[in-house]
Design an enzyme around this catalytic site. Structure first.
Site, PDB file in Angstrom:
ATOM      1  N   ILE A  83      -1.704  51.752 -22.963  1.00  0.00           N
ATOM      2  CA  ILE A  83      -0.274  51.485 -22.829  1.00  0.00           C
ATOM      3  C   ILE A  83       0.148  51.822 -21.409  1.00  0.00           C
ATOM      4  O   ILE A  83      -0.253  52.852 -20.858  1.00  0.00           O
ATOM      5  CB  ILE A  83       0.536  52.351 -23.811  1.00  0.00           C
ATOM      6  CG1 ILE A  83       0.146  52.026 -25.250  1.00  0.00           C
ATOM      7  CG2 ILE A  83       2.036  52.171 -23.614  1.00  0.00           C
ATOM      8  CD1 ILE A  83      -0.356  53.207 -25.995  1.00  0.00           C
ATOM      9  N   THR A 110      -4.871  55.541 -24.459  1.00  0.00           N
ATOM     10  CA  THR A 110      -4.492  56.068 -23.157  1.00  0.00           C
ATOM     11  C   THR A 110      -3.094  55.546 -22.854  1.00  0.00           C
ATOM     12  O   THR A 110      -2.804  54.380 -23.123  1.00  0.00           O
ATOM     13  CB  THR A 110      -5.466  55.599 -22.063  1.00  0.00           C
ATOM     14  OG1 THR A 110      -6.774  56.076 -22.380  1.00  0.00           O
ATOM     15  CG2 THR A 110      -5.058  56.107 -20.696  1.00  0.00           C
ATOM     16  N   CYS A 111      -2.248  56.399 -22.316  1.00  0.00           N
ATOM     17  CA  CYS A 111      -0.906  55.981 -21.913  1.00  0.00           C
ATOM     18  C   CYS A 111      -0.761  56.308 -20.429  1.00  0.00           C
ATOM     19  O   CYS A 111      -0.965  57.451 -20.021  1.00  0.00           O
ATOM     20  CB  CYS A 111       0.153  56.694 -22.739  1.00  0.00           C
ATOM     21  SG  CYS A 111       1.800  56.029 -22.496  1.00  0.00           S
ATOM     22  N   VAL A 112      -0.421  55.306 -19.652  1.00  0.00           N
ATOM     23  CA  VAL A 112      -0.382  55.436 -18.198  1.00  0.00           C
ATOM     24  C   VAL A 112       1.035  55.176 -17.692  1.00  0.00           C
ATOM     25  O   VAL A 112       1.656  54.172 -18.083  1.00  0.00           O
ATOM     26  CB  VAL A 112      -1.354  54.408 -17.552  1.00  0.00           C
ATOM     27  CG1 VAL A 112      -1.344  54.526 -16.041  1.00  0.00           C
ATOM     28  CG2 VAL A 112      -2.757  54.581 -18.108  1.00  0.00           C
TER      29      VAL A 112
END
Length: 134
Positions: A83, A110-112
């Site tokens: 994301i 994973t959230c970036v």
């Protein structure tokens, strides 16, 4: 065992938004399906839907589901989700919406945080799904 790469692009008539760059909607390698990051765009018009995180995330989910459906898959086939958020102030609201997308165990994720996304979006999501042996 020889594995070949296959790429897929889908017309808007199948509920998939038009491409905004030179890419395939999905690439299959063996039993893995890599789905290009989807934006919160309406498949019929290509316009961004909404200006809040829940509305945009919901449209991104619909766009990802449209690609997954071409392979007979759902979000529960996702192995890894990535994301991209332009504001981590949206993190909690996004997580509440996101958790409701799955019936089974949650995939890896994973959230970036990013400073900008294509088409002025505030969220983009890509994923890797597994294709079970039939």
């Amino acid at each position: 065992m020889t594995t070949t790469k296959q790429t897929f692009s889908f017309p808007q008539s199948q509920g998939v938004p038009p491409q905004v760059g030179p890419f395939a909607h999905a690439t299959q390698w063996g039993n893995l399906l890599f789905i290009t990051g989807q934006m919160p765009t309406d498949p019929a018009t290509g316009a961004v839907v909404g200006d809040d995180i829940v509305t945009q995330a919901t449209q991104v989910r619909k766009n990802l589901e449209a690609v997954l459906a071409q392979f007979g898959l759902t979000f529960d086939d996702a192995l890894m989700v990535r994301i991209y958020l332009t504001s981590f102030e949206d993190y909690a609201a996004f997580n509440t919406a996101y958790a409701s997308w799955f019936k089974g165990p949650l995939p890896s994720r994973t959230c970036v945080g990013v400073t900008g996304l294509a088409v002025g979006a505030i969220v983009e999501i890509d994923l890797i799904a597994g294709i079970a042996n039939g």
